[in-house]
Each structure stands twice: as C-alpha cells, then as structure tokens.
Design an enzyme around this catalytic site. Structure first.
Site, PDB file in Angstrom:
ATOM      1  N   LYS A   1      38.861  28.974  39.432  1.00  0.00           N
ATOM      2  CA  LYS A   1      39.007  28.046  40.565  1.00  0.00           C
ATOM      3  C   LYS A   1      38.467  28.664  41.857  1.00  0.00           C
ATOM      4  O   LYS A   1      37.696  28.044  42.584  1.00  0.00           O
ATOM      5  CB  LYS A   1      40.491  27.679  40.785  1.00  0.00           C
ATOM      6  CG  LYS A   1      41.161  27.033  39.585  1.00  0.00           C
ATOM      7  CD  LYS A   1      42.612  26.680  39.875  1.00  0.00           C
ATOM      8  CE  LYS A   1      43.506  27.874  40.201  1.00  0.00           C
ATOM      9  NZ  LYS A   1      43.692  28.839  39.093  1.00  0.00           N
TER      10      LYS A   1
ATOM     11  N   ARG B   1      50.379  22.292  42.731  1.00  0.00           N
ATOM     12  CA  ARG B   1      50.735  22.980  41.491  1.00  0.00           C
ATOM     13  C   ARG B   1      51.956  22.359  40.828  1.00  0.00           C
ATOM     14  O   ARG B   1      52.355  22.802  39.754  1.00  0.00           O
ATOM     15  CB  ARG B   1      51.059  24.431  41.808  1.00  0.00           C
ATOM     16  CG  ARG B   1      49.993  25.441  41.342  1.00  0.00           C
ATOM     17  CD  ARG B   1      50.444  26.811  41.812  1.00  0.00           C
ATOM     18  NE  ARG B   1      49.854  27.890  41.101  1.00  0.00           N
ATOM     19  CZ  ARG B   1      48.813  28.608  41.550  1.00  0.00           C
ATOM     20  NH1 ARG B   1      48.230  28.290  42.683  1.00  0.00           N
ATOM     21  NH2 ARG B   1      48.366  29.617  40.846  1.00  0.00           N
TER      22      ARG B   1
ATOM     23  N   ARG C   1      40.225  41.453  37.156  1.00  0.00           N
ATOM     24  CA  ARG C   1      39.811  40.849  38.422  1.00  0.00           C
ATOM     25  C   ARG C   1      40.011  41.784  39.614  1.00  0.00           C
ATOM     26  O   ARG C   1      41.022  42.450  39.746  1.00  0.00           O
ATOM     27  CB  ARG C   1      40.624  39.566  38.648  1.00  0.00           C
ATOM     28  CG  ARG C   1      40.589  39.067  40.085  1.00  0.00           C
ATOM     29  CD  ARG C   1      41.003  37.637  40.210  1.00  0.00           C
ATOM     30  NE  ARG C   1      42.382  37.373  39.847  1.00  0.00           N
ATOM     31  CZ  ARG C   1      42.909  36.147  39.811  1.00  0.00           C
ATOM     32  NH1 ARG C   1      42.146  35.095  40.085  1.00  0.00           N
ATOM     33  NH2 ARG C   1      44.169  35.972  39.478  1.00  0.00           N
TER      34      ARG C   1
ATOM     35  N   ARG D   1      42.894  45.001  44.284  1.00  0.00           N
ATOM     36  CA  ARG D   1      43.431  44.278  43.132  1.00  0.00           C
ATOM     37  C   ARG D   1      44.778  43.688  43.497  1.00  0.00           C
ATOM     38  O   ARG D   1      45.510  44.266  44.295  1.00  0.00           O
ATOM     39  CB  ARG D   1      43.611  45.226  41.935  1.00  0.00           C
ATOM     40  CG  ARG D   1      42.295  45.591  41.296  1.00  0.00           C
ATOM     41  CD  ARG D   1      42.462  46.557  40.150  1.00  0.00           C
ATOM     42  NE  ARG D   1      41.184  47.182  39.861  1.00  0.00           N
ATOM     43  CZ  ARG D   1      40.331  46.770  38.922  1.00  0.00           C
ATOM     44  NH1 ARG D   1      40.654  45.763  38.140  1.00  0.00           N
ATOM     45  NH2 ARG D   1      39.183  47.378  38.758  1.00  0.00           N
TER      46      ARG D   1
ATOM     47  N   ARG E   1      53.044  33.554  34.673  1.00  0.00           N
ATOM     48  CA  ARG E   1      52.226  32.586  35.421  1.00  0.00           C
ATOM     49  C   ARG E   1      51.660  31.514  34.512  1.00  0.00           C
ATOM     50  O   ARG E   1      51.562  30.349  34.896  1.00  0.00           O
ATOM     51  CB  ARG E   1      51.095  33.331  36.154  1.00  0.00           C
ATOM     52  CG  ARG E   1      51.609  34.109  37.363  1.00  0.00           C
ATOM     53  CD  ARG E   1      50.687  35.236  37.752  1.00  0.00           C
ATOM     54  NE  ARG E   1      49.380  34.779  38.162  1.00  0.00           N
ATOM     55  CZ  ARG E   1      48.322  35.568  38.245  1.00  0.00           C
ATOM     56  NH1 ARG E   1      48.421  36.848  37.959  1.00  0.00           N
ATOM     57  NH2 ARG E   1      47.171  35.083  38.624  1.00  0.00           N
TER      58      ARG E   1
END
Ligand code: ADP
Ligand code: ADP
Ligand code: ZN
Length: 224
Positions: free
Chosen positions: A13, A88, A127, A160, A172
């Site tokens: 996203k 969300r 990531r 990070r 999550r």
C-alpha cells in the site's frame, strides 16, 4: 481524485501510494506514518498508541478518525488524496463517509492489493525505509542501486519499524482478517472496489493501478 489503498500489512500500500501520489500530484495520507510521528513526538496520542502498535493491535477508532478528520481540513488535500492504511474498521469507513459527505467530495475508488500470507510475512520481515526521505526498501526484494545509499535522496541512514517482526506480524494479520477485511464487502456493495494482483513486481502493480485510475469516470470526463 480521492482513493483508498486497501490490503493487509506488507501488501504494498505504502509503496504504491507513494508512486501514485507522485505521478498524479496527490497527497499520501498514511495513518501509520501519522501515528509513528505522534509516538516520536511524545504527544498524548502517541503515548496512548505506542503500546498498541507494538503489540500489533489496532489503535481505537476515535483516535485515528480524529487524526484523519484534522488532516482532511488542511488545504493541500484539495487536489486529491490517497488514504493508505485508513479506514481499517467498519466504524472508520462510516466516519470517513460522513467526513467526505460534509465536504461534498465523493470517494472515487478503493484499490485492494491481494497478496498471499507467506509473502506478506517475508515482505514485512525485510522492510526498511530511508530515515531522511521515507523511501521504502527491502533486504532482498527492493535494494538500493548503491548499497547503503538511498536512491531517492542519497542519505545513508535507514530505519526499521519495531512492529515488523514475526510475532507482531501474526497479530497484525489477525487484526486485518477480523477487522479490516469486512471493508472489502462494504466497498464492493458500494461499487467502489477494484482488485489488483499485489503479488506481481512493483512496476507491474503500479501499471495495473494506473490502468484502474485511468478508467475512472471522473478522468474520462476530464479527457474529453
Ligand atoms: P504496506 O504499506 O502495505 O504495509 P509496503 O509498501 O511497506 O507495504 O511494502 C512492504 C515491503 O515489501 C517493503 O519492503 C517493500 O519494499 C516491499 N514490496 C512492496 N511491494 C512489493 C512487490 N510488489 N514486490 C516485492 N516487494 C514489494
Ligand atoms: P502496515 O501497512 O504494515 O499494516 P501501518 O503503518 O499502516 O502498517 O500501521 C501500523 C500500525 O499503526 C497498525 O498495526 C496499527 O496499530 C496502527 N494503525 C495505523 N492505521 C490505523 C487505523 N486506521 N486504525 C487503527 N490502527 C491503525
Ligand atoms: Zn532517501
């Protein structure tokens, strides 16, 4: 143009919102980024949100709706925006509808990025972002052209997220399936939903998104 990027954590996203915002002159509105900024600044909201985010749970609706409501009052969103990570939950989606109705601006489209769970875990685990400009990277899937140097701004410091670990990621994903995935049906029923294959390479996903956006009635009208 006003659109929503929908999808599980790690779906791409942020990566895609950043690109589309640049190509179309839109503002990217990431509630995750806004909350992390509040945590870093040590505001009351940030202090309340930190433990929740670290645990991989969702921050209460009132808080995020309040943040987005204030942000949508800023003049820079007038030319259009991409919501990244909001709404969300169903109450957040309802609140957004009320906010946009009050401003008399319609929502154009909701783009759902579909990605398999095992790939999501791999993406989130690797990531990191440029500490200076926020450009997103990945240990193996998207490395800078010169090791240790940001492609976009040349900075050499990266960061990070504390919640990008396997344990928190499981939590999550659960929050996504339980609380966020009902939004797929919600926007499908409103005929706003478009599904994009988020498993493809980053450039290919961008092309698919550009094709969806180019097909929107608002833009076809503008091209005449
Ligand atoms: P989200 O905002 O949905 O949580 P991100 O855009 O931060 O996801 O992407 C998660 C990680 O996966 C980042 O490290 C990013 O560089 C990488 N990534 C994003 N899209 C792709 C893709 N299509 N293919 C491979 N890696 C990707
Ligand atoms: P990702 O794209 O990897 O899921 P985000 O940066 O969007 O991560 O969100 C990070 C965390 O911030 C979430 O796990 C959640 O705790 C909180 N958060 C962000 N946006 C919302 C939202 N709209 N509602 C509730 N919590 C949110
Ligand atoms: Zn940078």
């Amino acid at each position: 143009m006003r659109l929503i990027m929908l999808g599980p954590p790690g779906a791409g996203k942020g990566t895609q919102a950043q690109r589309l915002a640049a190509s179309r002159g839109l503002v990217q509105l990431s509630t995750g980024d806004m909350l992390r900024a509040a945590v870093a600044a040590g505001t009351p909201t940030g202090r309340e949100a930190k433990a929740i985010m670290d645990a991989g749970r969702l921050v209460p609706d009132e808080i995020v709706v309040g943040i987005i409501s204030e942000r949508l009052d800023q003049p820079d969103v007038r030319n259009g925006f991409i919501l990244d990570g909001f709404p969300r939950t169903l109450p957040q989606a309802d609140a957004l509808e009320t906010l946009l109705a009050a401003k008399r601006v319609p929502l154009d489209v909701v783009i759902l990025l579909e990605v398999d769970d095992d790939v999501l875990v791999q993406r989130v685990a690797g990531r990191y972002t440029c500490a200076s400009c926020g450009e997103g990277y990945h240990d193996t899937l998207k490395v800078p052209a010169r090791e240790g140097v940001c492609d976009r701004c040349g900075a050499t410091t990266f960061k990070r997220r504390p919640d990008d670990n396997a344990d928190t990621m499981r939590q999550r994903l659960q929050a996504y399936y339980k609380e966020t995935s009902p939004l797929i049906g919600y926007y499908y029923a409103k005929r706003k939903l478009r599904i994009v294959d988020g498993m493809a390479e980053i450039d290919e996903v961008s092309r698919q998104i550009e094709a969806v956006v180019a097909g929107l009635p608002e833009l076809q009208g503008a091209a005449e």
